[in-house]
Design a protein around this motif. Structure first.
Motif, short mmCIF file in Angstrom:
data_model
loop_
_atom_site.label_atom_id
_atom_site.label_comp_id
_atom_site.label_asym_id
_atom_site.label_seq_id
_atom_site.Cartn_x
_atom_site.Cartn_y
_atom_site.Cartn_z
N GLY A 105 -11.72 -17.93 23.97
CA GLY A 105 -12.76 -16.96 24.30
C GLY A 105 -12.26 -15.74 25.02
O GLY A 105 -12.87 -14.67 24.94
N TYR A 106 -11.12 -15.85 25.71
CA TYR A 106 -10.61 -14.70 26.45
C TYR A 106 -10.15 -13.58 25.52
O TYR A 106 -10.21 -12.40 25.89
CB TYR A 106 -9.45 -15.13 27.36
N MET A 107 -9.68 -13.94 24.33
CA MET A 107 -9.17 -12.92 23.40
C MET A 107 -9.94 -12.86 22.09
O MET A 107 -9.67 -12.01 21.25
CB MET A 107 -7.68 -13.17 23.10
N GLY A 108 -10.89 -13.76 21.89
CA GLY A 108 -11.66 -13.72 20.65
C GLY A 108 -12.74 -14.77 20.66
O GLY A 108 -12.45 -15.95 20.47
N ASN A 109 -13.99 -14.37 20.90
CA ASN A 109 -15.08 -15.36 20.97
C ASN A 109 -16.18 -15.05 19.96
O ASN A 109 -17.31 -14.76 20.36
CB ASN A 109 -15.66 -15.42 22.38
N PRO A 110 -15.92 -15.21 18.69
CA PRO A 110 -14.59 -15.43 18.11
C PRO A 110 -14.02 -14.11 17.60
O PRO A 110 -14.72 -13.09 17.55
CB PRO A 110 -14.89 -16.36 16.94
N ALA A 111 -12.75 -14.13 17.19
CA ALA A 111 -12.16 -12.97 16.51
C ALA A 111 -12.72 -12.90 15.09
O ALA A 111 -12.97 -13.92 14.46
CB ALA A 111 -10.64 -13.10 16.47
N ILE A 112 -12.93 -11.68 14.60
CA ILE A 112 -13.47 -11.49 13.26
C ILE A 112 -12.38 -11.18 12.24
O ILE A 112 -12.49 -11.49 11.06
CB ILE A 112 -14.52 -10.36 13.25
N PHE A 113 -11.27 -10.59 12.71
CA PHE A 113 -10.25 -10.09 11.78
C PHE A 113 -9.68 -11.15 10.84
O PHE A 113 -9.32 -10.83 9.70
CB PHE A 113 -9.12 -9.39 12.55
N PRO A 114 -9.58 -12.46 11.23
CA PRO A 114 -9.06 -13.43 10.24
C PRO A 114 -9.92 -13.52 8.99
O PRO A 114 -9.39 -13.74 7.89
CB PRO A 114 -9.07 -14.75 11.03
N LEU A 115 -11.22 -13.36 9.14
CA LEU A 115 -12.11 -13.40 7.97
C LEU A 115 -11.93 -12.17 7.10
O LEU A 115 -12.01 -12.25 5.87
CB LEU A 115 -13.57 -13.50 8.43
N ILE A 116 -11.68 -11.03 7.73
CA ILE A 116 -11.49 -9.79 6.97
C ILE A 116 -10.20 -9.86 6.16
O ILE A 116 -10.15 -9.45 4.99
CB ILE A 116 -11.45 -8.58 7.93
N TYR A 117 -9.17 -10.43 6.76
CA TYR A 117 -7.86 -10.47 6.10
C TYR A 117 -7.73 -11.57 5.06
O TYR A 117 -7.03 -11.40 4.05
CB TYR A 117 -6.75 -10.65 7.14
N SER A 118 -8.38 -12.71 5.28
CA SER A 118 -8.09 -13.87 4.42
C SER A 118 -9.22 -14.25 3.46
O SER A 118 -9.02 -15.11 2.61
CB SER A 118 -7.76 -15.09 5.29
N CYS A 119 -10.38 -13.62 3.60
CA CYS A 119 -11.52 -14.00 2.77
C CYS A 119 -11.99 -12.83 1.91
O CYS A 119 -11.96 -11.68 2.34
CB CYS A 119 -12.69 -14.49 3.64
N ASP A 120 -12.44 -13.15 0.71
CA ASP A 120 -12.97 -12.12 -0.19
C ASP A 120 -14.43 -11.78 0.15
O ASP A 120 -14.88 -10.65 -0.07
CB ASP A 120 -12.89 -12.59 -1.64
#
Length: 359
Positions: free
Chosen positions: A218-233
């Motif tokens: 949570g301190y750095m991503g609660n949650p982070a969104i960028f993994p979905l942008i990079y890995s999902c269509d």
């Protein structure tokens, strides 16, 4: 994995024929953390899984959200929608059973009145005092955490790591040394990775994985969104909020002040990413992206800020079954209302005013 969970191995394709004949829409999920308040997310997922026209490509999650995500992925891999619903129910039931053995219980007179707050529990008040004076390396030298046993009984991570898992999983933790976010995916998922995502540094010792120490994501991503942008269509991201972005009243007690500081810090990384998404969206809308090939993201959100604001910070540690069921039911109700109002918008547009909500 508990033998009782073998019941999850129902036929994953039992409802596939009917669903295939209907128009389906896909979502990515972003699940926040918040202790026992994660039961609200359980309810949201339970309702979404009822919707046969809806499927999921990826999930990114932190803390209690990470536990929900791992259990969701396991259930989907082993038994489809029904398997996922059963796995989530089994997990939260085990959480409640583990909590029943804890000294952190509502005061007897409050339980008689139907209240489930821990604020006046003698054990909770002592626990709060101890955690302010001593580190977990001092008051919990054996690093005991009952949630580890709960997870080991509730999830078969071989199913999540396998090529047959239908969900791309991303769990966030904070690297203590670098201060950067670490994202664990299906291939490197472990019980330690899930525990790292949920490791509050005032309560538990840092989780060490491959020579690095991790605290709550949570301190750095609660949650982070960028993994979905990079890995999902799939361009659609549904954020399940359990930490209020705004509070109407000024916190004045020491515990409420600390809780609000945590809420602000845990929401800060999400707000930064929403600013970036809003900026990219403006570039695309104004034909200013040029050759950058920017990806449009549709943002959706399910929350119940009124309920979450009414709960004390101490309630995040209260896993009484009645309290969990109430939160689950609120999550189901909110998800149902969201689906009725916004299902047709999935894949077409955001259903959240990003600038008004997050900027």
């Amino acid at each position: 994995m508990n033998l009782h969970d073998k019941a999850l191995r129902s036929e994953p394709g039992a409802t596939a024929g009917k669903a295939a004949r209907q128009q389906t829409r896909r979502l990515n999920l972003a699940l926040q953390g918040g202790g026992a308040h994660g039961a609200f997310t359980w309810g949201v997922l339970d309702r979404l899984l009822d919707e046969e026209r809806l499927s999921f490509e990826g999930v990114v999650a932190t803390s209690a959200g990470a536990m929900n995500a791992a259990v969701l992925a396991y259930g989907l891999a082993e038994g489809g929608r029904k398997g996922a619903q059963a796995a989530l129910a089994n997990f939260w039931r085990r959480v409640s059973h583990a909590a029943a053995l804890s000294p952190l219980q509502p005061a007897p007179w409050e339980r008689l009145m139907g209240a489930r707050s821990l604020e006046h529990s003698p054990a909770f008040l002592m626990f709060d005092l101890i955690t302010r004076m001593l580190s977990p390396y001092q008051f919990n030298p054996l690093n005991y955490n009952p949630l580890r046993n709960v997870l080991e009984q509730s999830v078969d991570l071989d199913a999540v790591r396998s090529a047959g898992c239908p969900l791309k999983v991303h769990l966030c933790a904070t690297n203590v040394r670098t201060g950067k976010v670490k994202v664990f995916t299906n291939a490197d998922l472990s019980i330690d990775a899930i525990m790292a995502s949920a490791c509050l540094p005032f309560l538990f010792q840092a989780v060490e994985i491959d020579g690095e120490a991790y605290w709550d994501g949570g301190y750095m991503g609660n949650p982070a969104i960028f993994p979905l942008i990079y890995s999902c269509d799939t361009p659609d991201v549904l954020i399940v909020h359990i930490n209020p972005i705004e509070r109407l009243e000024l916190p004045k007690t020491a515990f409420d002040i600390l809780n609000r500081i945590n809420e602000i810090s845990f929401n800060s990384s999400l707000l930064r990413e929403m600013r970036a998404i809003a900026f990219v969206t403006r570039l695309i809308d104004n034909d200013m992206a040029g050759d950058l090939k920017l990806k449009r993201i549709f943002v959706h959100a399910i929350s119940d800020d009124e309920t979450m604001r009414s709960l004390s910070a101490a309630s995040k540690l209260n896993a009484d079954w009645g309290a969990l069921i109430e939160l689950r039911d609120r999550g189901r109700t909110c998800a149902d209302a969201w689906l009725k109002a916004n299902y047709a918008a999935i894949g077409e547009r955001s259903t959240v005013d990003i600038e008004k909500t997050y900027l």
